[in-house]
Motif scaffolding. Structure first.
Motif, mmCIF file in Angstrom:
data_model
loop_
_atom_site.group_PDB
_atom_site.id
_atom_site.type_symbol
_atom_site.label_atom_id
_atom_site.label_comp_id
_atom_site.label_asym_id
_atom_site.label_seq_id
_atom_site.Cartn_x
_atom_site.Cartn_y
_atom_site.Cartn_z
ATOM 1 N N PRO A 274 32.785 35.588 44.798
ATOM 2 C CA PRO A 274 33.938 34.819 45.276
ATOM 3 C C PRO A 274 34.887 35.615 46.153
ATOM 4 C CG PRO A 274 34.245 35.421 42.982
ATOM 5 C CD PRO A 274 32.861 35.870 43.353
ATOM 6 N N GLY A 275 34.689 36.917 46.247
ATOM 7 C CA GLY A 275 35.601 37.752 47.019
ATOM 8 C C GLY A 275 35.255 37.800 48.498
ATOM 9 N N ASN A 276 35.624 38.916 49.131
ATOM 10 C CA ASN A 276 35.375 39.106 50.562
ATOM 11 C C ASN A 276 33.897 38.968 50.880
ATOM 12 O OD1 ASN A 276 38.117 39.716 50.763
ATOM 13 N ND2 ASN A 276 37.760 41.924 50.548
ATOM 14 N N ASP A 277 33.614 38.561 52.110
ATOM 15 C CA ASP A 277 32.236 38.373 52.566
ATOM 16 C C ASP A 277 31.428 39.646 52.293
ATOM 17 O OD1 ASP A 277 30.032 37.193 53.694
ATOM 18 O OD2 ASP A 277 30.729 37.349 55.764
ATOM 19 N N GLU B 84 35.947 41.513 42.007
ATOM 20 C CA GLU B 84 36.687 40.464 42.714
ATOM 21 C C GLU B 84 38.161 40.487 42.329
ATOM 22 O OE1 GLU B 84 38.538 36.609 43.361
ATOM 23 O OE2 GLU B 84 37.830 37.262 41.379
ATOM 24 N N GLN B 85 38.448 40.768 41.083
ATOM 25 C CA GLN B 85 39.839 40.826 40.631
ATOM 26 C C GLN B 85 40.611 41.960 41.304
ATOM 27 O OE1 GLN B 85 41.730 38.798 38.462
ATOM 28 N NE2 GLN B 85 40.021 37.456 38.964
ATOM 29 N N ARG B 86 39.891 43.025 41.680
ATOM 30 C CA ARG B 86 40.523 44.151 42.373
ATOM 31 C C ARG B 86 40.391 44.034 43.892
ATOM 32 N NH1 ARG B 86 41.840 48.506 39.073
ATOM 33 N NH2 ARG B 86 42.168 47.716 36.965
ATOM 34 N N HIS B 87 39.883 42.905 44.362
ATOM 35 C CA HIS B 87 39.753 42.627 45.795
ATOM 36 C C HIS B 87 38.862 43.648 46.502
ATOM 37 C CE1 HIS B 87 42.922 39.674 45.208
ATOM 38 N NE2 HIS B 87 43.626 40.612 44.611
ATOM 39 N N LEU B 88 37.809 44.089 45.812
ATOM 40 C CA LEU B 88 36.873 45.042 46.393
ATOM 41 C C LEU B 88 35.802 44.324 47.200
ATOM 42 C CD1 LEU B 88 36.283 47.513 43.418
ATOM 43 C CD2 LEU B 88 37.927 47.687 45.288
ATOM 44 N N ASP B 89 35.311 44.997 48.220
ATOM 45 C CA ASP B 89 34.123 44.519 48.908
ATOM 46 C C ASP B 89 32.911 44.792 48.022
ATOM 47 O OD1 ASP B 89 35.478 43.601 51.119
ATOM 48 O OD2 ASP B 89 35.222 45.450 52.257
ATOM 49 N N LEU B 90 31.873 43.987 48.197
ATOM 50 C CA LEU B 90 30.661 44.092 47.378
ATOM 51 C C LEU B 90 29.453 44.275 48.294
ATOM 52 C CD1 LEU B 90 29.829 43.715 44.274
ATOM 53 C CD2 LEU B 90 28.986 41.482 45.015
ATOM 54 N N ALA B 91 28.592 45.225 47.943
ATOM 55 C CA ALA B 91 27.368 45.469 48.708
ATOM 56 C C ALA B 91 26.278 45.922 47.744
ATOM 57 C CB ALA B 91 27.605 46.520 49.790
ATOM 58 N N PRO B 92 25.641 44.989 47.030
ATOM 59 C CA PRO B 92 24.641 45.359 46.028
ATOM 60 C C PRO B 92 23.534 46.229 46.609
ATOM 61 C CG PRO B 92 25.147 43.024 45.898
ATOM 62 C CD PRO B 92 25.779 43.531 47.150
ATOM 63 N N HIS B 93 23.015 47.112 45.775
ATOM 64 C CA HIS B 93 22.031 48.106 46.198
ATOM 65 C C HIS B 93 20.598 47.609 46.026
ATOM 66 C CE1 HIS B 93 19.313 51.495 44.880
ATOM 67 N NE2 HIS B 93 19.671 51.909 46.083
ATOM 68 N N ILE C 168 36.031 51.330 39.072
ATOM 69 C CA ILE C 168 36.985 50.358 39.617
ATOM 70 C C ILE C 168 38.411 50.730 39.240
ATOM 71 C CG2 ILE C 168 37.738 47.945 39.486
ATOM 72 C CD1 ILE C 168 34.744 47.212 39.061
ATOM 73 N N ASP C 169 38.617 51.049 37.967
ATOM 74 C CA ASP C 169 39.964 51.359 37.490
ATOM 75 C C ASP C 169 40.540 52.606 38.146
ATOM 76 O OD1 ASP C 169 39.937 49.143 35.859
ATOM 77 O OD2 ASP C 169 39.397 50.245 34.037
ATOM 78 N N ALA C 170 39.675 53.539 38.517
ATOM 79 C CA ALA C 170 40.135 54.784 39.136
ATOM 80 C C ALA C 170 40.404 54.629 40.629
ATOM 81 C CB ALA C 170 39.102 55.886 38.909
ATOM 82 N N GLY C 171 40.064 53.475 41.197
ATOM 83 C CA GLY C 171 40.196 53.315 42.637
ATOM 84 C C GLY C 171 39.214 54.176 43.402
ATOM 85 N N ALA D 88 36.183 53.352 44.554
ATOM 86 C CA ALA D 88 35.287 52.667 45.484
ATOM 87 C C ALA D 88 36.056 51.585 46.234
ATOM 88 C CB ALA D 88 34.106 52.050 44.735
ATOM 89 N N ASP D 89 35.984 51.635 47.547
ATOM 90 C CA ASP D 89 36.476 50.524 48.369
ATOM 91 C C ASP D 89 35.421 49.435 48.456
ATOM 92 O OD1 ASP D 89 38.973 51.867 49.348
ATOM 93 O OD2 ASP D 89 37.499 53.252 50.185
ATOM 94 N N VAL D 90 34.154 49.874 48.434
ATOM 95 C CA VAL D 90 33.001 48.975 48.458
ATOM 96 C C VAL D 90 32.167 49.284 47.227
ATOM 97 C CG1 VAL D 90 30.996 48.181 49.772
ATOM 98 C CG2 VAL D 90 33.019 49.071 50.985
ATOM 99 N N LEU D 91 32.019 48.307 46.335
ATOM 100 C CA LEU D 91 31.260 48.515 45.107
ATOM 101 C C LEU D 91 29.807 48.107 45.338
ATOM 102 C CD1 LEU D 91 31.977 49.527 42.251
ATOM 103 C CD2 LEU D 91 31.916 47.135 41.521
#
Length: 374
Positions: free
Chosen positions: A319-322, A296-305, A267-270, A272-275
């Motif tokens: 709580p972030g993007n859909d 969520e704090q970095r406003h990343l999209d989430l797509a659990p594996h 996350i800190d390295a930027g 992943a756009d989608v984690l």
């Protein structure tokens, strides 16, 4: 007086796959086709008779090791208050401190952690997402199981169309073949079949180097992809960040990481756009929620594996993007219940906890079982 844990049963379950599965790592000789998935199930019962169930898993290797380590540390929770989930996670990880705080060790305790969360939600009479704090009742879903590389393209297309007819919203296919032109032909066939408006993703399964990932990413730009997944080695954080900066198409990665710390570096390295964190791999729900908070704090999209039976709830509470949740029907034989897909989304069940119970078939596939009692 607080209710306490009276027993914990651990089961190692071997799930055979109908078809041997191949991705890019198989075609290039790094791995053999996957023919089974090993599951570690944890079933907790309290003195008052309440119960919770959780699971972790391993592909190709590690299943017996997860089970063995879980059996070593399981006695630590007997007699404890099951509501103290964070305390118990720390106790379990310290019980196995000599094997570290990532990898197999946390994957083993993840099954217990998930069972504790399932138990807590059931005791509250709530679905797990509602206990955590749901932000939505349904989550965007995409299918992966129909897009592996051992399948001829005609089969991949048929699988994609069936998934859409079943109410699934997006399609992901595997790429990373030795001849990149084959990837483009397969991707073209799928895009033409599903149309321009259906969300489409690709997964290279760590196959490319940085230069190849950049070239392929630019070639794939014409397909309007939601993301390109794991273009590089999963631990090449700098490389993923470099490719993400170069391409317009979002980069998705994170599924192979097995600790909160590894995800924070990503996350800190930027990078992943989608984690794509995986609760069973990262140490359970307790650790997943820490990863999700940072995402969520970095406003990343989430797509659990994988493991949609767990991740549907966690994605619904993001709580972030859909977010997206990955659809695999592989686990269906293990449970008596089925998750609903409709209008491109996967919907939360109205049952308490995770909303799953082990099937008779899962019991029949059990290869080892140990019960720990007070």
């Amino acid at each position: 007086m607080a209710d306490t844990i009276a027993s914990l049963t651990l089961s190692s379950v071997r799930l055979p796959l109908v078809t041997a599965i191949s991705d890019a790592k198989v075609l290039t000789g790094r791995q053999k086709p996957m023919r089974e998935v090993m599951f570690l199930f944890a079933e907790i019962t309290t003195e008052s008779g309440d119960g919770g169930i959780g699971f972790s898993y391993s592909k190709r290797a590690g299943g017996p090791g997860q089970y063995a380590h879980a059996c070593e540390i399981a006695p630590e929770v007997i007699g404890e208050d099951p509501s103290d989930i964070g305390k118990l996670w720390t106790k379990l990880v310290w019980a196995g401190a000599s094997v570290g705080r990532s990898g197999l060790s946390v994957q083993a305790l993840a099954a217990i952690d998930v069972a504790l969360w399932d138990l807590k939600a059931k005791r509250a009479g709530l679905g797990l997402a509602k206990l955590i704090g749901a932000h939505r009742d349904g989550v965007r879903t995409y299918n992966t199981s129909g897009g592996f590389l051992q399948a001829p393209i005609e089969e991949v297309v048929d699988n994609a169309l069936r998934s859409l007819q079943a109410g699934i919203g997006g399609i992901k296919i595997k790429v990373g073949q030795p001849d990149w032109r084959t990837d483009l032909k397969r991707l073209t066939a799928v895009r033409e079949a599903i149309g321009d408006d259906v969300p489409l993703m690709v997964d290279a399964n760590q196959q490319w180097d940085r230069a190849t990932a950049t070239r392929m990413g630019r070639r794939l730009g014409e397909f309007d992809l939601v993301w390109i997944e794991e273009p590089l080695d999963a631990y090449d954080v700098e490389g993923h960040a470099e490719v993400a900066r170069r391409l317009d198409t979002p980069i998705a990665t994170g599924e192979m990481l097995t600790s909160v710390g590894e995800h924070l570096k990503l996350i800190d390295a930027g990078a992943a756009d989608v984690l794509q964190p995986d609760a069973p791999r990262v140490g359970g729900i307790t650790q997943f929620l820490k990863v999700a908070a940072h995402a969520e704090q970095r406003h990343l999209d989430l797509a659990p594996h994988f493991a949609m039976e767990i991740h549907l709830h966690l994605a619904a509470a993001y709580p972030g993007n859909d977010p997206w949740v990955e659809h695999f029907e592989w686990l269906d034989p293990l449970f008596d219940e089925r998750l609903e897909t409709r209008d491109g989304r996967m919907w939360l069940p109205d049952r308490p906890g995770l909303g799953i119970t082990l099937s008779d078939q899962a019991r029949a596939w059990t290869v080892a079982k140990t019960e720990f009692v007070r």
